[in-house]
Design a protein around this motif. Sequence first.
Motif, short mmCIF file in Angstrom:
data_model
loop_
_atom_site.label_atom_id
_atom_site.label_comp_id
_atom_site.label_asym_id
_atom_site.label_seq_id
_atom_site.Cartn_x
_atom_site.Cartn_y
_atom_site.Cartn_z
N VAL A 66 -0.45 -4.29 7.28
CA VAL A 66 0.29 -3.42 8.20
C VAL A 66 -0.54 -2.20 8.57
O VAL A 66 -0.59 -1.79 9.73
N LEU A 67 -1.22 -1.62 7.61
CA LEU A 67 -2.06 -0.44 7.88
C LEU A 67 -3.20 -0.76 8.84
O LEU A 67 -3.56 0.06 9.69
N SER A 68 -3.76 -1.96 8.73
CA SER A 68 -4.90 -2.34 9.57
C SER A 68 -4.47 -2.83 10.95
O SER A 68 -5.33 -3.03 11.83
N GLY A 69 -3.17 -3.07 11.15
CA GLY A 69 -2.71 -3.60 12.42
C GLY A 69 -2.74 -5.11 12.49
O GLY A 69 -2.43 -5.69 13.52
N THR A 70 -3.09 -5.76 11.37
CA THR A 70 -3.07 -7.22 11.34
C THR A 70 -1.64 -7.76 11.41
O THR A 70 -1.41 -8.85 11.91
N ALA A 71 -0.69 -6.99 10.90
CA ALA A 71 0.73 -7.34 10.95
C ALA A 71 1.51 -6.22 11.63
O ALA A 71 1.16 -5.04 11.50
N ASP A 72 2.56 -6.60 12.35
CA ASP A 72 3.41 -5.61 13.02
C ASP A 72 4.45 -5.03 12.07
O ASP A 72 4.85 -3.88 12.21
N ILE A 73 4.88 -5.82 11.10
CA ILE A 73 5.91 -5.39 10.15
C ILE A 73 5.63 -6.09 8.83
O ILE A 73 5.09 -7.20 8.80
N GLY A 74 5.96 -5.42 7.72
CA GLY A 74 5.74 -6.02 6.41
C GLY A 74 6.95 -5.85 5.52
O GLY A 74 7.83 -5.01 5.78
N PHE A 75 7.00 -6.64 4.45
CA PHE A 75 8.07 -6.54 3.46
C PHE A 75 7.42 -6.57 2.08
O PHE A 75 6.66 -7.51 1.77
N VAL A 76 7.72 -5.56 1.25
CA VAL A 76 7.06 -5.42 -0.04
C VAL A 76 8.06 -5.14 -1.15
O VAL A 76 9.22 -4.79 -0.90
N GLU A 77 7.56 -5.23 -2.40
CA GLU A 77 8.42 -5.10 -3.58
C GLU A 77 8.06 -3.92 -4.48
O GLU A 77 8.68 -3.75 -5.52
N GLY A 78 7.05 -3.14 -4.13
CA GLY A 78 6.57 -2.11 -5.04
C GLY A 78 7.56 -1.00 -5.28
O GLY A 78 8.58 -0.89 -4.60
N PRO A 79 7.28 -0.11 -6.25
CA PRO A 79 8.21 0.97 -6.59
C PRO A 79 8.28 2.07 -5.54
O PRO A 79 9.26 2.82 -5.49
N ASP A 80 7.25 2.22 -4.71
CA ASP A 80 7.20 3.31 -3.74
C ASP A 80 6.73 2.80 -2.39
O ASP A 80 6.16 1.71 -2.28
N THR A 81 6.93 3.64 -1.36
CA THR A 81 6.39 3.33 -0.05
C THR A 81 4.89 3.60 -0.06
O THR A 81 4.46 4.69 -0.41
N PRO A 82 4.05 2.63 0.30
CA PRO A 82 2.60 2.85 0.29
C PRO A 82 2.20 3.98 1.24
O PRO A 82 2.86 4.23 2.26
N ASP A 83 1.11 4.68 0.91
CA ASP A 83 0.62 5.79 1.74
C ASP A 83 0.33 5.30 3.15
O ASP A 83 -0.21 4.21 3.36
N GLY A 84 0.67 6.14 4.13
CA GLY A 84 0.39 5.84 5.52
C GLY A 84 1.43 4.97 6.20
O GLY A 84 1.28 4.61 7.37
N LEU A 85 2.50 4.67 5.46
CA LEU A 85 3.53 3.79 6.00
C LEU A 85 4.91 4.43 5.88
O LEU A 85 5.16 5.24 4.98
#
Length: 227
Positions: A66-85
């Motif tokens: 998602v950060l690189s623009g390879t995907a328009d939207i993502g779905f994740v399971e981590g404990p926090d929102t990743p930086d830059g998103l």
Amino acid sequence: ARPPRKHLSTRLAALQVQKESRLRVAASLTVAEYLLPRWLVAFRTQHPDTGLQLTSHNSTDTAADVLSGTADIGFVEGPDTPDGLDSQVVAHDRLMLVVGNSHRWARRRGIDPAQLASIALVSREQGSGTRTYLEHQLHATGHDPLTAPILELSSTTAIKNAVISGIGPAVLSSLAVTNELASGTLIAIPIRQLDLRRALRAIWPAHQRLHGPARDLVHTAAQRAPH
């Protein structure tokens, strides 16, 4: 000569329609395997002409897409929102310790976090949302870090098969073990004093407003996911 303003507006509108005719989705394996299929079926009724491209891997790589623009939207399971998103919680699940029905823990009524940390688990690789969340919760509650895994595998199905065969316990999403718990091939062991309920998030580039198919997919996920 400059193209007439009306023609320029028409071309820009056509480019926007073309962009929105394809949605690139990246998702962690748990979301991709156990939630996304039903979301995409519902999404297709709203956007029958939108092409879908789905990539599934661990949460760290999903965020990178998602950060690189390879995907328009993502779905994740981590404990926090990743930086830059930016993110929106769309669902919840719970991590569960499971063992094969012949494992020495199969008849136990529970274990404490110290016992969990002391045993080598069958685990996903570093960067997976499930492993990251478990490590985060142990650290946040002042417990010992996990022992190095007895075996690292790249898919949930492979982990379940390894646990059923008796290689060792694993911590997996409740979404992933419903059938095995019902059939008795896996046994859930409660972990005392450790909250393993977690949020599953949609992610997109920070300061970018969701619109079109990406916005509608997030809305569909939030409506239809377990909470």
